[in-house]
Design a protein around this motif. Structure first.
Motif, short mmCIF file in Angstrom:
data_model
loop_
_atom_site.label_atom_id
_atom_site.label_comp_id
_atom_site.label_asym_id
_atom_site.label_seq_id
_atom_site.Cartn_x
_atom_site.Cartn_y
_atom_site.Cartn_z
N ALA A 1 -21.28 -27.49 3.95
CA ALA A 1 -21.96 -28.77 4.11
C ALA A 1 -23.46 -28.56 3.97
N LEU A 2 -24.11 -29.48 3.30
CA LEU A 2 -25.55 -29.42 3.12
C LEU A 2 -26.22 -30.50 3.95
N GLY A 3 -27.16 -30.12 4.79
CA GLY A 3 -27.89 -31.08 5.59
C GLY A 3 -28.80 -31.94 4.73
N GLN A 4 -28.92 -33.19 5.10
CA GLN A 4 -29.76 -34.13 4.37
C GLN A 4 -30.87 -34.63 5.30
N SER B 1 -39.51 -27.42 1.62
CA SER B 1 -40.38 -28.29 2.42
C SER B 1 -40.56 -27.71 3.81
N ALA B 2 -41.66 -28.12 4.44
CA ALA B 2 -41.93 -27.67 5.81
C ALA B 2 -40.82 -28.14 6.75
N GLU B 3 -40.33 -29.34 6.53
CA GLU B 3 -39.26 -29.87 7.39
C GLU B 3 -38.01 -29.00 7.32
N LEU B 4 -37.59 -28.62 6.12
CA LEU B 4 -36.41 -27.78 5.97
C LEU B 4 -36.61 -26.42 6.63
N VAL B 5 -37.75 -25.82 6.39
CA VAL B 5 -38.02 -24.50 6.96
C VAL B 5 -37.99 -24.57 8.48
N MET B 6 -38.63 -25.59 9.05
CA MET B 6 -38.62 -25.74 10.51
C MET B 6 -37.21 -25.96 11.03
N ASN B 7 -36.44 -26.80 10.35
CA ASN B 7 -35.09 -27.09 10.82
C ASN B 7 -34.20 -25.86 10.74
N TYR B 8 -34.35 -25.03 9.71
CA TYR B 8 -33.60 -23.77 9.66
C TYR B 8 -34.00 -22.86 10.82
N LEU B 9 -35.30 -22.79 11.11
CA LEU B 9 -35.75 -21.95 12.22
C LEU B 9 -35.19 -22.46 13.55
N ILE B 10 -35.22 -23.77 13.74
CA ILE B 10 -34.68 -24.35 14.98
C ILE B 10 -33.21 -24.00 15.11
N MET B 11 -32.48 -24.08 14.01
CA MET B 11 -31.05 -23.78 14.03
C MET B 11 -30.81 -22.30 14.36
N LEU B 12 -31.61 -21.41 13.81
CA LEU B 12 -31.36 -19.98 13.92
C LEU B 12 -31.96 -19.33 15.17
N MET B 13 -32.99 -19.90 15.73
CA MET B 13 -33.68 -19.27 16.85
C MET B 13 -32.83 -19.36 18.12
N GLN C 1 -34.02 -27.57 24.06
CA GLN C 1 -35.24 -27.32 23.28
C GLN C 1 -34.99 -27.61 21.81
N LYS C 2 -33.85 -27.15 21.30
CA LYS C 2 -33.52 -27.42 19.89
C LYS C 2 -33.48 -28.92 19.63
N GLN C 3 -32.82 -29.66 20.53
CA GLN C 3 -32.70 -31.10 20.35
C GLN C 3 -34.05 -31.79 20.43
#
Length: 173
Positions: free
Chosen positions: A61-64, A125-137, A143-145
């Motif tokens: 699944a790909l996040g949108q 995009s900055a949004e994608l990079v941040m969201n990947y970091l939030i998911m992985l950290m 905090q994630k939410q």
């Protein structure tokens, strides 16, 4: 759900559970009308699927977009349905901060445990990079939410940077 999404070309929303068996909190204590998940999530589409050797269905699944869920109700099948509203993003981190974000994500993806997702991650995009970091950290779900719900990307980066600093303090003692 998967077959309906594939037939109609529609997506589904990925949300973080707030209660229930999966998060080790009794759903029997849920208030009438309350849902067992947070109200902000990510709209996702199925990009690939197949059957695994054990017979289970595997999907990619790909996040949108980030979405807010309203009027959620549980169907007899157990699935949840509701209305969604796409949430707008505002602001952006500086170029220097974006470079730091990308560098950190690159370091995380270099780890051998990330091999299965490495090729799917986009740095577009900055949004994608941040969201990947939030998911992985490794951080608490609240905090994630909270970071996911932050509409201003500069403020989301500030919050993520604070979480990273706390993790560094724990590691360095």
């Amino acid at each position: 759900m998967v077959s309906q999404c594939m037939r109609s070309g529609s997506g589904f929303v990925v949300v973080l559970l707030s209660e229930g068996r999966e998060v080790q909190e009794p759903s029997s204590q849920r208030k009438a009308g309350a849902v067992p998940f947070f109200g902000t999530g990510t709209l996702a589409t199925i990009s690939d699927f197949g059957q695994m050797k054990n017979g289970l269905l595997a999907i990619t699944a790909l996040g949108q977009e980030r979405v807010k869920i309203s009027d959620a109700e549980q169907l007899k099948s157990g699935l949840w349905c509701g209305d969604i509203e796409v949430l707008e993003q505002r602001g952006a981190p500086s170029e220097e901060d974006l470079e730091a974000l990308c560098d950190l994500l690159g370091k995380l993806l270099a780890h051998e445990l990330m091999a299965n997702i490495r090729d799917m991650v986009e740095f577009s995009s900055a949004e994608l990079v941040m969201n990947y970091l939030i998911m992985l950290m490794p951080m608490p779900k609240q905090q994630k939410q909270a970071l996911l719900e932050t509409d201003h990307l500069g403020l989301r980066w500030d919050g993520l940077r604070d979480c990273i600093s706390l993790l560094e303090q724990k590691v360095n003692g």
